[in-house]
Design a protein around this motif. Structure first.
Motif, PDB file in Angstrom:
ATOM      1  N   SER A  13      -2.081   9.506  28.794  1.00 11.11           N
ATOM      2  CA  SER A  13      -1.222   8.353  28.581  1.00 11.11           C
ATOM      3  C   SER A  13      -2.010   7.077  28.857  1.00 11.11           C
ATOM      4  O   SER A  13      -3.098   7.113  29.426  1.00 11.11           O
ATOM      5  CB  SER A  13       0.023   8.421  29.461  1.00 11.11           C
ATOM      6  OG  SER A  13      -0.335   8.382  30.822  1.00 11.11           O
ATOM      7  N   ILE A  14      -1.423   5.954  28.447  1.00  6.55           N
ATOM      8  CA  ILE A  14      -2.050   4.642  28.605  1.00  6.55           C
ATOM      9  C   ILE A  14      -1.183   3.799  29.528  1.00  6.55           C
ATOM     10  O   ILE A  14       0.040   3.776  29.380  1.00  6.55           O
ATOM     11  CB  ILE A  14      -2.161   3.924  27.239  1.00  6.55           C
ATOM     12  CG1 ILE A  14      -2.967   4.757  26.251  1.00  6.55           C
ATOM     13  CG2 ILE A  14      -2.773   2.542  27.402  1.00  6.55           C
ATOM     14  CD1 ILE A  14      -2.928   4.216  24.827  1.00  6.55           C
ATOM     15  N   GLN A  15      -1.823   3.103  30.473  1.00  3.59           N
ATOM     16  CA  GLN A  15      -1.137   2.156  31.336  1.00  3.59           C
ATOM     17  C   GLN A  15      -1.942   0.870  31.401  1.00  3.59           C
ATOM     18  O   GLN A  15      -3.164   0.906  31.322  1.00  3.59           O
ATOM     19  CB  GLN A  15      -1.008   2.685  32.778  1.00  3.59           C
ATOM     20  CG  GLN A  15      -0.084   3.849  32.943  1.00  3.59           C
ATOM     21  CD  GLN A  15      -0.835   5.156  32.840  1.00  3.59           C
ATOM     22  OE1 GLN A  15      -2.017   5.239  33.091  1.00  3.59           O
ATOM     23  NE2 GLN A  15      -0.130   6.187  32.450  1.00  3.59           N
ATOM     24  N   PRO A  16      -1.246  -0.250  31.586  1.00  2.00           N
ATOM     25  CA  PRO A  16      -1.962  -1.497  31.853  1.00  2.00           C
ATOM     26  C   PRO A  16      -2.689  -1.368  33.192  1.00  2.00           C
ATOM     27  O   PRO A  16      -2.197  -0.715  34.111  1.00  2.00           O
ATOM     28  CB  PRO A  16      -0.856  -2.549  31.938  1.00  2.00           C
ATOM     29  CG  PRO A  16       0.339  -1.930  31.311  1.00  2.00           C
ATOM     30  CD  PRO A  16       0.202  -0.449  31.500  1.00  2.00           C
ATOM     31  N   GLU A  17      -3.872  -1.968  33.309  1.00  2.00           N
ATOM     32  CA  GLU A  17      -4.641  -1.857  34.546  1.00  2.00           C
ATOM     33  C   GLU A  17      -3.976  -2.548  35.724  1.00  2.00           C
ATOM     34  O   GLU A  17      -4.055  -2.077  36.844  1.00  2.00           O
ATOM     35  CB  GLU A  17      -6.044  -2.427  34.349  1.00  2.00           C
ATOM     36  CG  GLU A  17      -6.922  -1.548  33.510  1.00  2.00           C
ATOM     37  CD  GLU A  17      -8.314  -2.120  33.307  1.00  2.00           C
ATOM     38  OE1 GLU A  17      -8.543  -3.313  33.584  1.00  2.00           O
ATOM     39  OE2 GLU A  17      -9.173  -1.361  32.856  1.00  2.00           O
ATOM     40  N   LEU A  18      -3.312  -3.679  35.494  1.00  2.00           N
ATOM     41  CA  LEU A  18      -2.791  -4.475  36.605  1.00  2.00           C
ATOM     42  C   LEU A  18      -1.289  -4.345  36.821  1.00  2.00           C
ATOM     43  O   LEU A  18      -0.758  -4.910  37.765  1.00  2.00           O
ATOM     44  CB  LEU A  18      -3.149  -5.948  36.390  1.00  2.00           C
ATOM     45  CG  LEU A  18      -4.641  -6.239  36.261  1.00  2.00           C
ATOM     46  CD1 LEU A  18      -4.865  -7.709  35.948  1.00  2.00           C
ATOM     47  CD2 LEU A  18      -5.387  -5.819  37.516  1.00  2.00           C
ATOM     48  N   GLU A  19      -0.592  -3.614  35.955  1.00  2.00           N
ATOM     49  CA  GLU A  19       0.858  -3.535  36.044  1.00  2.00           C
ATOM     50  C   GLU A  19       1.316  -2.095  35.879  1.00  2.00           C
ATOM     51  O   GLU A  19       0.560  -1.236  35.479  1.00  2.00           O
ATOM     52  CB  GLU A  19       1.493  -4.430  34.983  1.00  2.00           C
ATOM     53  CG  GLU A  19       1.137  -5.890  35.197  1.00  2.00           C
ATOM     54  CD  GLU A  19       1.293  -6.719  33.944  1.00  2.00           C
ATOM     55  OE1 GLU A  19       2.137  -6.379  33.129  1.00  2.00           O
ATOM     56  OE2 GLU A  19       0.565  -7.695  33.819  1.00  2.00           O
ATOM     57  N   GLN A  20       2.568  -1.858  36.166  1.00  2.00           N
ATOM     58  CA  GLN A  20       3.119  -0.513  36.132  1.00  2.00           C
ATOM     59  C   GLN A  20       3.585  -0.063  34.747  1.00  2.00           C
ATOM     60  O   GLN A  20       3.676   1.120  34.487  1.00  2.00           O
ATOM     61  CB  GLN A  20       4.296  -0.410  37.100  1.00  2.00           C
ATOM     62  CG  GLN A  20       3.900  -0.606  38.542  1.00  2.00           C
ATOM     63  CD  GLN A  20       3.028   0.522  39.059  1.00  2.00           C
ATOM     64  OE1 GLN A  20       3.171   1.651  38.626  1.00  2.00           O
ATOM     65  NE2 GLN A  20       2.121   0.213  39.947  1.00  2.00           N
ATOM     66  N   SER A  21       3.911  -1.023  33.873  1.00  2.00           N
ATOM     67  CA  SER A  21       4.474  -0.642  32.579  1.00  2.00           C
ATOM     68  C   SER A  21       4.193  -1.708  31.521  1.00  2.00           C
ATOM     69  O   SER A  21       3.633  -2.762  31.811  1.00  2.00           O
ATOM     70  CB  SER A  21       5.985  -0.447  32.699  1.00  2.00           C
ATOM     71  OG  SER A  21       6.622  -1.683  32.875  1.00  2.00           O
ATOM     72  N   PHE A  22       4.631  -1.411  30.317  1.00  2.00           N
ATOM     73  CA  PHE A  22       4.497  -2.324  29.192  1.00  2.00           C
ATOM     74  C   PHE A  22       5.776  -3.141  28.970  1.00  2.00           C
ATOM     75  O   PHE A  22       5.945  -3.735  27.922  1.00  2.00           O
ATOM     76  CB  PHE A  22       4.152  -1.555  27.920  1.00  2.00           C
ATOM     77  CG  PHE A  22       2.758  -1.005  27.910  1.00  2.00           C
ATOM     78  CD1 PHE A  22       1.691  -1.810  27.549  1.00  2.00           C
ATOM     79  CD2 PHE A  22       2.506   0.301  28.263  1.00  2.00           C
ATOM     80  CE1 PHE A  22       0.395  -1.320  27.533  1.00  2.00           C
ATOM     81  CE2 PHE A  22       1.232   0.816  28.249  1.00  2.00           C
ATOM     82  CZ  PHE A  22       0.175   0.003  27.891  1.00  2.00           C
ATOM     83  N   ASP A  23       6.678  -3.163  29.942  1.00  2.00           N
ATOM     84  CA  ASP A  23       7.968  -3.823  29.774  1.00  2.00           C
ATOM     85  C   ASP A  23       7.860  -5.312  29.460  1.00  2.00           C
ATOM     86  O   ASP A  23       8.724  -5.866  28.797  1.00  2.00           O
ATOM     87  CB  ASP A  23       8.840  -3.618  31.007  1.00  2.00           C
ATOM     88  CG  ASP A  23       9.311  -2.180  31.158  1.00  2.00           C
ATOM     89  OD1 ASP A  23       9.237  -1.416  30.163  1.00  2.00           O
ATOM     90  OD2 ASP A  23       9.735  -1.819  32.270  1.00  2.00           O
ATOM     91  N   HIS A  24       6.834  -5.974  29.939  1.00  2.00           N
ATOM     92  CA  HIS A  24       6.713  -7.417  29.700  1.00  2.00           C
ATOM     93  C   HIS A  24       6.099  -7.759  28.345  1.00  2.00           C
ATOM     94  O   HIS A  24       6.091  -8.901  27.942  1.00  2.00           O
ATOM     95  CB  HIS A  24       5.901  -8.072  30.822  1.00  2.00           C
ATOM     96  CG  HIS A  24       4.442  -7.783  30.761  1.00  2.00           C
ATOM     97  ND1 HIS A  24       3.910  -6.565  31.140  1.00  2.00           N
ATOM     98  CD2 HIS A  24       3.414  -8.532  30.325  1.00  2.00           C
ATOM     99  CE1 HIS A  24       2.605  -6.606  30.941  1.00  2.00           C
ATOM    100  NE2 HIS A  24       2.273  -7.770  30.451  1.00  2.00           N
TER     101      HIS A  24
END
Length: 70
Positions: free
Chosen positions: A54-65
């Motif tokens: 899976s892929i995650q942003p490095e600095l945040e928990q999710s892609f919600d923003h």
């Protein structure tokens, strides 16, 4: 180097495509490959106990923003 600027989600809310800073619309699978090759900045890949990547942003928990573009 490219970054992710938006996501496309299906009707279940799952990310199916990403929009890059270069204007490319790439599938989740292509994004996984590009992140692993170091072509997309600000993301990391991880593998769960079942071996699913899976892929995650490095600095945040999710892609919600990220904006959801259709």
């Amino acid at each position: 180097m490219e970054t992710i600027t938006a996501v496309h989600r299906n009707h279940f809310g799952e990310i199916i495509n990403f929009v890059t800073s270069e204007g490319r619309i790439i599938s989740y699978r292509k994004a996984l490959m590009d992140v692993e090759q170091g072509l997309i900045q600000g993301l990391q890949t991880s593998q769960d106990a079942n071996g699913t990547m899976s892929i995650q942003p490095e600095l945040e928990q999710s892609f919600d923003h990220y904006p959801n573009l259709f």
